[in-house]
Enzyme design. Sequence first.
Site, mmCIF file in Angstrom:
data_model
loop_
_atom_site.group_PDB
_atom_site.id
_atom_site.type_symbol
_atom_site.label_atom_id
_atom_site.label_comp_id
_atom_site.label_asym_id
_atom_site.label_seq_id
_atom_site.Cartn_x
_atom_site.Cartn_y
_atom_site.Cartn_z
ATOM 1 N N THR A 96 27.876 21.553 -1.924
ATOM 2 C CA THR A 96 26.898 22.099 -0.979
ATOM 3 C C THR A 96 26.433 20.955 -0.093
ATOM 4 O OG1 THR A 96 26.172 23.856 -2.467
ATOM 5 C CG2 THR A 96 24.661 23.216 -0.715
ATOM 6 N N LYS A 171 25.538 29.580 2.405
ATOM 7 C CA LYS A 171 24.902 29.061 1.186
ATOM 8 C C LYS A 171 23.474 28.596 1.451
ATOM 9 C CE LYS A 171 24.179 27.112 -2.851
ATOM 10 N NZ LYS A 171 24.966 26.014 -3.423
ATOM 11 N N LYS A 246 17.186 20.030 -2.365
ATOM 12 C CA LYS A 246 18.338 19.609 -1.554
ATOM 13 C C LYS A 246 18.747 20.716 -0.583
ATOM 14 C CE LYS A 246 23.316 18.975 -1.897
ATOM 15 N NZ LYS A 246 24.495 19.008 -2.783
#
Length: 296
Positions: A96, A171, A246
Amino acid sequence: MAKIGFIGLGNMGGHMANNLLKAGHSLKAFDLSKEALDRAVANGAVAVGTAQEAGTDVDVIVSMLPAGKHVRSVYADAGGVIDVAAPGTLIIDSSTIDVQSARDVIAVAAKKGIEMVDAPVSGGVGGAQAGTLTFMVGGSQEGFNRAKPILDLMGKKIFYAGGPGNGQAAKIANNMLLGIGMIGTSEAFNLAEKLGLDAKTFYDISSVSSGQCWAMTSYCPAPGPLPTSPANNDYKPGFAVDMMLKDLRLAKEAAESVGAETPLGHQSEELYSKLSADGHGGLDFSGIIKMLAGRL
């Protein structure tokens, strides 16, 4: 059976690699952690000393790395994996990372005749272990078609999101929504408790009413109503606060880069930043209910 190089055997990658081994594929594995490599070898992988070795003489390369800078370094730097991989190799990067890094590295791969897709995942460590992850895939249609049989061995739902970087876009937008939803759900449970409703009663009502959401019915932040949620295991992750932070920071950076207004996403990033700064980065992200209630 394919020859696969796997780079990054952490909490997620280790289980993903194991599922490929269970399916009968041969695997060359690389990680900086000897312990992680030893686990992969015990499951049938062959350990190699560098990422470049993992990417040499294989049909497919799969990676699960911490951040965009690591993906750029491993793949796109001079002498990196793209330079040593044979033309026609398929690269599946399930890290990611920021959208731009994904697009830049895919472009470098394309110039070398290498098909590369960005395929970040949702589903956490449990999903990685069970092979039930959701993959959001960006890249060419051909790349997606080639990647899907491999992804099917590690996941349950495989979505084609469009061109390069679109897997990352899906995502981070999804996880921004998840972070916002968890905070709202936590606030609602805390308010219900203050007003005299126990968590189970509120859950029974709201889970079948207009307030129903995934954060409530699949990952309830209040102890009691959902036995499988981290709330009933002392908020052990799961999906840690620092991992959510994050993703929220990636969403914030992406929003700023395209001029998208995401005030709730921004506030969620600030709240999770505080939770992490206070020393709770390893807590499951649903543990934010405790901070909001003044119990941390």
